[in-house]
Design a protein around this motif. Structure first.
Motif, PDB file in Angstrom:
ATOM      1  N   PRO A  39       0.797  -1.236   0.000  1.00 37.68           N
ATOM      2  CA  PRO A  39       0.000   0.000   0.000  1.00 37.68           C
ATOM      3  C   PRO A  39       0.828   1.284   0.000  1.00 37.68           C
ATOM      4  O   PRO A  39       0.410   2.281  -0.600  1.00 37.68           O
ATOM      5  CB  PRO A  39      -0.837  -0.113   1.280  1.00 37.68           C
ATOM      6  CG  PRO A  39      -0.228  -1.202   2.093  1.00 37.68           C
ATOM      7  CD  PRO A  39       0.508  -2.095   1.156  1.00 37.68           C
ATOM      8  N   ALA A  40       2.002   1.259   0.628  1.00 39.09           N
ATOM      9  CA  ALA A  40       2.818   2.486   0.649  1.00 39.09           C
ATOM     10  C   ALA A  40       3.336   2.797  -0.753  1.00 39.09           C
ATOM     11  O   ALA A  40       3.395   3.962  -1.167  1.00 39.09           O
ATOM     12  CB  ALA A  40       3.983   2.339   1.625  1.00 39.09           C
ATOM     13  N   LEU A  41       3.667   1.728  -1.488  1.00 42.97           N
ATOM     14  CA  LEU A  41       4.157   1.929  -2.853  1.00 42.97           C
ATOM     15  C   LEU A  41       3.000   2.352  -3.767  1.00 42.97           C
ATOM     16  O   LEU A  41       3.172   3.213  -4.642  1.00 42.97           O
ATOM     17  CB  LEU A  41       4.779   0.617  -3.349  1.00 42.97           C
ATOM     18  CG  LEU A  41       6.078   0.684  -4.146  1.00 42.97           C
ATOM     19  CD1 LEU A  41       7.088   1.642  -3.555  1.00 42.97           C
ATOM     20  CD2 LEU A  41       6.659  -0.713  -4.300  1.00 42.97           C
ATOM     21  N   ALA A  42       1.833   1.745  -3.551  1.00 46.33           N
ATOM     22  CA  ALA A  42       0.654   2.128  -4.345  1.00 46.33           C
ATOM     23  C   ALA A  42       0.313   3.604  -4.105  1.00 46.33           C
ATOM     24  O   ALA A  42      -0.003   4.344  -5.044  1.00 46.33           O
ATOM     25  CB  ALA A  42      -0.533   1.243  -3.983  1.00 46.33           C
ATOM     26  N   ALA A  43       0.422   4.038  -2.854  1.00 51.00           N
ATOM     27  CA  ALA A  43       0.118   5.440  -2.530  1.00 51.00           C
ATOM     28  C   ALA A  43       1.154   6.377  -3.151  1.00 51.00           C
ATOM     29  O   ALA A  43       0.830   7.490  -3.584  1.00 51.00           O
ATOM     30  CB  ALA A  43       0.078   5.627  -1.009  1.00 51.00           C
ATOM     31  N   TYR A  44       2.398   5.909  -3.206  1.00 54.93           N
ATOM     32  CA  TYR A  44       3.493   6.679  -3.833  1.00 54.93           C
ATOM     33  C   TYR A  44       3.198   6.885  -5.329  1.00 54.93           C
ATOM     34  O   TYR A  44       3.322   8.002  -5.849  1.00 54.93           O
ATOM     35  CB  TYR A  44       4.793   5.915  -3.605  1.00 54.93           C
ATOM     36  CG  TYR A  44       5.998   6.385  -4.376  1.00 54.93           C
ATOM     37  CD1 TYR A  44       6.594   7.616  -4.092  1.00 54.93           C
ATOM     38  CD2 TYR A  44       6.563   5.586  -5.374  1.00 54.93           C
ATOM     39  CE1 TYR A  44       7.730   8.028  -4.797  1.00 54.93           C
ATOM     40  CE2 TYR A  44       7.698   5.988  -6.063  1.00 54.93           C
ATOM     41  CZ  TYR A  44       8.271   7.212  -5.778  1.00 54.93           C
ATOM     42  OH  TYR A  44       9.394   7.619  -6.461  1.00 54.93           O
ATOM     43  N   VAL A  45       2.777   5.812  -6.006  1.00 53.34           N
ATOM     44  CA  VAL A  45       2.435   5.923  -7.431  1.00 53.34           C
ATOM     45  C   VAL A  45       1.252   6.879  -7.601  1.00 53.34           C
ATOM     46  O   VAL A  45       1.268   7.751  -8.476  1.00 53.34           O
ATOM     47  CB  VAL A  45       2.115   4.531  -8.033  1.00 53.34           C
ATOM     48  CG1 VAL A  45       1.620   4.671  -9.474  1.00 53.34           C
ATOM     49  CG2 VAL A  45       3.348   3.630  -7.971  1.00 53.34           C
ATOM     50  N   ALA A  46       0.261   6.747  -6.729  1.00 52.51           N
ATOM     51  CA  ALA A  46      -0.921   7.627  -6.819  1.00 52.51           C
ATOM     52  C   ALA A  46      -0.526   9.091  -6.619  1.00 52.51           C
ATOM     53  O   ALA A  46      -1.055   9.985  -7.284  1.00 52.51           O
ATOM     54  CB  ALA A  46      -1.961   7.203  -5.787  1.00 52.51           C
ATOM     55  N   ARG A  47       0.430   9.344  -5.703  1.00 51.20           N
ATOM     56  CA  ARG A  47       0.902  10.729  -5.495  1.00 51.20           C
ATOM     57  C   ARG A  47       1.549  11.273  -6.765  1.00 51.20           C
ATOM     58  O   ARG A  47       1.330  12.418  -7.146  1.00 51.20           O
ATOM     59  CB  ARG A  47       1.915  10.793  -4.340  1.00 51.20           C
ATOM     60  CG  ARG A  47       1.302  10.873  -2.971  1.00 51.20           C
ATOM     61  CD  ARG A  47       2.314  11.308  -1.920  1.00 51.20           C
ATOM     62  NE  ARG A  47       3.402  10.369  -1.704  1.00 51.20           N
ATOM     63  CZ  ARG A  47       3.321   9.248  -0.971  1.00 51.20           C
ATOM     64  NH1 ARG A  47       2.187   8.931  -0.391  1.00 51.20           N
ATOM     65  NH2 ARG A  47       4.377   8.460  -0.823  1.00 51.20           N
ATOM     66  N   GLY A  48       2.356  10.423  -7.407  1.00 48.55           N
ATOM     67  CA  GLY A  48       2.998  10.855  -8.656  1.00 48.55           C
ATOM     68  C   GLY A  48       1.953  11.149  -9.721  1.00 48.55           C
ATOM     69  O   GLY A  48       2.022  12.171 -10.415  1.00 48.55           O
ATOM     70  N   GLU A  49       0.973  10.257  -9.824  1.00 49.40           N
ATOM     71  CA  GLU A  49      -0.054  10.403 -10.858  1.00 49.40           C
ATOM     72  C   GLU A  49      -1.008  11.556 -10.568  1.00 49.40           C
ATOM     73  O   GLU A  49      -1.751  11.978 -11.454  1.00 49.40           O
ATOM     74  CB  GLU A  49      -0.850   9.101 -11.000  1.00 49.40           C
ATOM     75  CG  GLU A  49      -0.026   7.972 -11.601  1.00 49.40           C
ATOM     76  CD  GLU A  49      -0.802   6.681 -11.769  1.00 49.40           C
ATOM     77  OE1 GLU A  49      -0.504   5.943 -12.706  1.00 49.40           O
ATOM     78  OE2 GLU A  49      -1.709   6.413 -10.948  1.00 49.40           O
ATOM     79  N   ALA A  50      -0.996  12.051  -9.342  1.00 51.63           N
ATOM     80  CA  ALA A  50      -1.870  13.190  -8.994  1.00 51.63           C
ATOM     81  C   ALA A  50      -1.216  14.523  -9.351  1.00 51.63           C
ATOM     82  O   ALA A  50      -1.871  15.571  -9.292  1.00 51.63           O
ATOM     83  CB  ALA A  50      -2.200  13.148  -7.501  1.00 51.63           C
ATOM     84  N   ARG A  51       0.038  14.512  -9.716  1.00 46.80           N
ATOM     85  CA  ARG A  51       0.714  15.785 -10.009  1.00 46.80           C
ATOM     86  C   ARG A  51       0.127  16.423 -11.276  1.00 46.80           C
ATOM     87  O   ARG A  51      -0.075  15.735 -12.288  1.00 46.80           O
ATOM     88  CB  ARG A  51       2.228  15.552 -10.182  1.00 46.80           C
ATOM     89  CG  ARG A  51       2.909  15.141  -8.877  1.00 46.80           C
ATOM     90  CD  ARG A  51       4.381  14.891  -9.086  1.00 46.80           C
ATOM     91  NE  ARG A  51       5.144  16.122  -9.296  1.00 46.80           N
ATOM     92  CZ  ARG A  51       5.572  16.914  -8.323  1.00 46.80           C
ATOM     93  NH1 ARG A  51       5.305  16.621  -7.065  1.00 46.80           N
ATOM     94  NH2 ARG A  51       6.265  17.995  -8.602  1.00 46.80           N
ATOM     95  N   PRO A  52      -0.134  17.720 -11.236  1.00 45.14           N
ATOM     96  CA  PRO A  52      -0.700  18.381 -12.421  1.00 45.14           C
ATOM     97  C   PRO A  52       0.166  18.182 -13.671  1.00 45.14           C
ATOM     98  O   PRO A  52      -0.371  17.974 -14.768  1.00 45.14           O
ATOM     99  CB  PRO A  52      -0.746  19.858 -12.008  1.00 45.14           C
ATOM    100  CG  PRO A  52      -0.833  19.831 -10.503  1.00 45.14           C
ATOM    101  CD  PRO A  52      -0.041  18.629 -10.070  1.00 45.14           C
ATOM    102  N   ALA A  53       1.484  18.214 -13.512  1.00 44.97           N
ATOM    103  CA  ALA A  53       2.376  18.039 -14.669  1.00 44.97           C
ATOM    104  C   ALA A  53       2.175  16.665 -15.296  1.00 44.97           C
ATOM    105  O   ALA A  53       2.177  16.511 -16.526  1.00 44.97           O
ATOM    106  CB  ALA A  53       3.835  18.230 -14.253  1.00 44.97           C
ATOM    107  N   PHE A  54       2.007  15.651 -14.451  1.00 41.78           N
ATOM    108  CA  PHE A  54       1.779  14.305 -14.982  1.00 41.78           C
ATOM    109  C   PHE A  54       0.466  14.269 -15.752  1.00 41.78           C
ATOM    110  O   PHE A  54       0.378  13.678 -16.842  1.00 41.78           O
ATOM    111  CB  PHE A  54       1.746  13.261 -13.860  1.00 41.78           C
ATOM    112  CG  PHE A  54       1.318  11.906 -14.362  1.00 41.78           C
ATOM    113  CD1 PHE A  54       2.211  11.093 -15.035  1.00 41.78           C
ATOM    114  CD2 PHE A  54       0.000  11.484 -14.225  1.00 41.78           C
ATOM    115  CE1 PHE A  54       1.806   9.865 -15.558  1.00 41.78           C
ATOM    116  CE2 PHE A  54      -0.411  10.261 -14.740  1.00 41.78           C
ATOM    117  CZ  PHE A  54       0.490   9.447 -15.397  1.00 41.78           C
ATOM    118  N   ASN A  55      -0.553  14.896 -15.209  1.00 39.39           N
ATOM    119  CA  ASN A  55      -1.867  14.841 -15.862  1.00 39.39           C
ATOM    120  C   ASN A  55      -1.885  15.575 -17.192  1.00 39.39           C
ATOM    121  O   ASN A  55      -2.538  15.130 -18.139  1.00 39.39           O
ATOM    122  CB  ASN A  55      -2.953  15.327 -14.900  1.00 39.39           C
ATOM    123  CG  ASN A  55      -3.273  14.221 -13.909  1.00 39.39           C
ATOM    124  OD1 ASN A  55      -3.959  13.267 -14.260  1.00 39.39           O
ATOM    125  ND2 ASN A  55      -2.722  14.297 -12.714  1.00 39.39           N
TER     126      ASN A  55
END
Ligand SMILES: N[C@@H](CCC(=O)N[C@@H](CS)C(=O)NCC(=O)O)C(=O)O
Length: 216
Positions: free
Chosen positions: A186-202
């Motif tokens: 779950p900590a790694l899944a949350a890390y990926v979700a944090r990255g994917e939440a970045r406006p630049a990524f979107n």
């Protein structure tokens, strides 16, 4: 330096849409705020002599700005990171650690992730894939467990802020989408979700996906 141009595919099958490695370069450009163009090509052109002069393996992405011409998504992201602030910290130790994590993503994590794609997708119809899959899963989970332990409870890998190392690590881990592998981490899944939440990524992902919508 002229406006940078990267290559991307005109179309890929749905399982790969959103994951093709031009997303890494696009994300880096968005994080540092550099405008860029995209040369959209198809697979036959990627395999042509003309493209192989830039990418000897007949793949994307490539990067060109009239002065620098490179391939390999890791090299491209680190080059973009060197052009403007945002992905490589000024502090020399943190900058070296960011490069270290980018290379760890590509060299210590991605080969394990790719093995799963080989047995589940690229060679799913081969007899050996079924036999090999449990070992692939075990090795991948062990490697990801080590990574989760290294992340500890930090928001980003260096414990201070988002860097090119996180951009590359999240990009590599995103390829596990739909596999359920991160459910037990779950900590790694949350890390990926944090990255994917970045406006630049979107912004990067939307531009990447728009190419396929235009091709349809
Ligand atoms: N190590 C290379 C891998 C590049 C790569 O695998 N590109 C894929 C798209 S994500 C490709 O062009 N595949 C077509 C092929 O290999 O024929 C990088 O990171 O840039």
């Amino acid at each position: 330096m002229t406006k940078p141009v990267i290559t991307a595919y005109k179309w890929v099958p749905p399982f790969a849409q959103g994951l093709v490695r031009d997303t890494r370069a696009r994300w880096a450009f968005e994080e540092v705020g550099i405008d860029y163009d995209v040369d959209v090509i198809d697979l036959p052109y990627a395999k042509s002599e003309a493209h192989r002069r830039f990418q000897p393996f007949g793949q994307i992405p490539t990067y060109s700005d009239g002065k620098v011409e490179i391939f390999e998504s890791g090299a491209i992201v680190l080059h973009i990171a060197s052009l403007a602030p945002g992905l490589l910290p000024d502090d020399a130790a943190r900058s070296a650690a960011a490069v270290q994590w980018a290379i760890a993503a590509l060299n210590s994590i991605e080969p394990f992730v790719q093995q799963l794609a080989v047995v589940d997708v690229f060679e799913a119809d081969r007899d050996w894939s079924k036999a090999r899959r449990p070992k692939v899963i075990d090795d991948l989970k062990a490697r990801l467990g080590d990574l989760e332990a290294a992340l500890d409870r930090k928001e980003w890998l260096d414990g201070v802020g988002f860097t090119a190392g996180d951009l590359m690590m999240v990009s590599v881990l995103r390829a596990l989408r739909g596999t359920g592998i991160l459910d037990e981490l779950p900590a790694l899944a949350a890390y990926v979700a944090r990255g994917e939440a970045r406006p630049a990524f979107n912004r990067a992902l939307a531009d990447h996906m728009a190419v396929f919508a235009n091709a349809a």
